[in-house]
Design a protein around this motif. Structure first.
Motif, PDB file in Angstrom:
ATOM      1  N   ALA A  98       0.825  -1.211   0.000  1.00 48.58           N
ATOM      2  CA  ALA A  98       0.000   0.000   0.000  1.00 48.58           C
ATOM      3  C   ALA A  98       0.861   1.263   0.000  1.00 48.58           C
ATOM      4  N   GLN A  99       2.077   1.178   0.551  1.00 47.29           N
ATOM      5  CA  GLN A  99       2.963   2.339   0.565  1.00 47.29           C
ATOM      6  C   GLN A  99       3.403   2.725  -0.844  1.00 47.29           C
ATOM      7  N   ASP A 100       3.530   1.740  -1.742  1.00 47.79           N
ATOM      8  CA  ASP A 100       3.925   2.014  -3.129  1.00 47.79           C
ATOM      9  C   ASP A 100       3.356   0.904  -4.011  1.00 47.79           C
ATOM     10  N   PRO A 101       2.089   1.018  -4.398  1.00 49.09           N
ATOM     11  CA  PRO A 101       1.451  -0.064  -5.149  1.00 49.09           C
ATOM     12  C   PRO A 101       1.899  -0.196  -6.603  1.00 49.09           C
ATOM     13  N   ASP A 102       2.677   0.759  -7.083  1.00 47.49           N
ATOM     14  CA  ASP A 102       3.114   0.692  -8.477  1.00 47.49           C
ATOM     15  C   ASP A 102       4.437  -0.078  -8.551  1.00 47.49           C
ATOM     16  N   VAL A 103       4.348  -1.404  -8.366  1.00 47.02           N
ATOM     17  CA  VAL A 103       5.544  -2.242  -8.264  1.00 47.02           C
ATOM     18  C   VAL A 103       6.319  -2.348  -9.572  1.00 47.02           C
ATOM     19  N   PHE A 104       5.749  -1.910 -10.675  1.00 46.59           N
ATOM     20  CA  PHE A 104       6.438  -2.006 -11.956  1.00 46.59           C
ATOM     21  C   PHE A 104       6.901  -0.648 -12.478  1.00 46.59           C
ATOM     22  N   SER A 105       6.879   0.364 -11.632  1.00 46.00           N
ATOM     23  CA  SER A 105       7.299   1.700 -12.046  1.00 46.00           C
ATOM     24  C   SER A 105       8.774   1.905 -11.724  1.00 46.00           C
ATOM     25  N   ILE A 106       9.545   2.266 -12.728  1.00 49.85           N
ATOM     26  CA  ILE A 106      10.978   2.518 -12.569  1.00 49.85           C
ATOM     27  C   ILE A 106      11.160   4.020 -12.390  1.00 49.85           C
ATOM     28  N   PRO A 107      11.781   4.456 -11.293  1.00 47.53           N
ATOM     29  CA  PRO A 107      11.948   5.895 -11.036  1.00 47.53           C
ATOM     30  C   PRO A 107      12.652   6.606 -12.190  1.00 47.53           C
ATOM     31  N   GLY A 108      12.111   7.761 -12.552  1.00 45.43           N
ATOM     32  CA  GLY A 108      12.704   8.569 -13.613  1.00 45.43           C
ATOM     33  C   GLY A 108      12.359   8.117 -15.014  1.00 45.43           C
ATOM     34  N   ASP A 109      11.570   7.071 -15.138  1.00 47.49           N
ATOM     35  CA  ASP A 109      11.205   6.554 -16.453  1.00 47.49           C
ATOM     36  C   ASP A 109       9.903   7.218 -16.875  1.00 47.49           C
ATOM     37  N   GLU A 110       9.977   8.036 -17.883  1.00 48.30           N
ATOM     38  CA  GLU A 110       8.809   8.788 -18.343  1.00 48.30           C
ATOM     39  C   GLU A 110       7.886   7.978 -19.243  1.00 48.30           C
ATOM     40  N   MET A 111       8.320   6.777 -19.662  1.00 50.78           N
ATOM     41  CA  MET A 111       7.514   5.974 -20.587  1.00 50.78           C
ATOM     42  C   MET A 111       6.344   5.281 -19.892  1.00 50.78           C
ATOM     43  N   GLY A 112       6.355   5.241 -18.577  1.00 48.04           N
ATOM     44  CA  GLY A 112       5.292   4.565 -17.859  1.00 48.04           C
ATOM     45  C   GLY A 112       5.677   3.136 -17.548  1.00 48.04           C
ATOM     46  N   ALA A 113       4.909   2.552 -16.652  1.00 44.55           N
ATOM     47  CA  ALA A 113       5.251   1.217 -16.152  1.00 44.55           C
ATOM     48  C   ALA A 113       5.251   0.167 -17.254  1.00 44.55           C
ATOM     49  N   ALA A 114       4.234   0.162 -18.097  1.00 44.95           N
ATOM     50  CA  ALA A 114       4.116  -0.905 -19.104  1.00 44.95           C
ATOM     51  C   ALA A 114       5.253  -0.861 -20.112  1.00 44.95           C
ATOM     52  N   VAL A 115       5.548   0.299 -20.658  1.00 44.01           N
ATOM     53  CA  VAL A 115       6.578   0.407 -21.692  1.00 44.01           C
ATOM     54  C   VAL A 115       7.977   0.365 -21.074  1.00 44.01           C
TER      55      VAL A 115
END
Length: 161
Positions: free
Chosen positions: A130-147
């Motif tokens: 719950a503290q960070d539910p976006d487990v596939f997000s790479i910091p500084g990556d502007e393309m978004g989690a999926a790409v």
């Protein structure tokens, strides 16, 4: 676990290593280890809770396994893995959770997941999630989690080949 204290387990395992018979009453352990009877004694509410814990911990186990398959690391994943490592629970989870369980493989862990300490583990991991539910997000990556995540995963796979 199974109503035995740490001292009971140490005494029992020490006696087994020395080839001695246990001084403990095995009746309690046999009663607790009877998975069918345990499930039959459980209330509907306990079974639903055990199922929710099992399903929830299967997700965390799956993420942890993917780590070993070179899943790109993100801060949210690292925090989840660290929580599992701090508690020393991966070997246990790996033992009782099947990736694609048959009905029998699902029933056995369900009985095990009636233990309250596993509900506590699930709660701890859900709080971390719950503290960070976006487990596939790479910091500084502007393309978004999926790409962005998919691109990094592809690079990891290519490097391994």
């Amino acid at each position: 676990m199974f109503g035995l204290t740490v001292e009971d387990w140490a005494q029992m395992l020490g006696a087994a290593e020395r080839g001695e018979g246990p001084e403990l009453d095995w009746g309690l352990l046999q009663q607790k280890a009877d998975l069918v009877a345990r499930v039959q004694r459980a209330s509907d509410e306990e079974l639903v809770c055990a199922r929710e814990v099992l399903v929830g911990l299967r997700m965390f186990h799956g993420l942890y396994v993917l780590r070993g398959l070179l899943l790109p690391d993100t801060p949210a994943q690292a925090a989840l893995w660290q929580r599992i490592d701090d508690l020393g629970m991966f070997p246990f989870l790996d033992h009782v959770i099947a990736i694609d369980p048959s009905p029998r493989q699902f029933a056995e862990p369900l009985a095990i997941f009636l233990e309250p300490f596993l509900d506590n583990l699930d709660e701890a991991l859900m709080e971390q999630f719950a503290q960070d539910p976006d487990v596939f997000s790479i910091p500084g990556d502007e393309m978004g989690a999926a790409v962005g995540f998919g691109k990094r995963l592809n690079v990891s796979i290519v490097r391994q080949n």
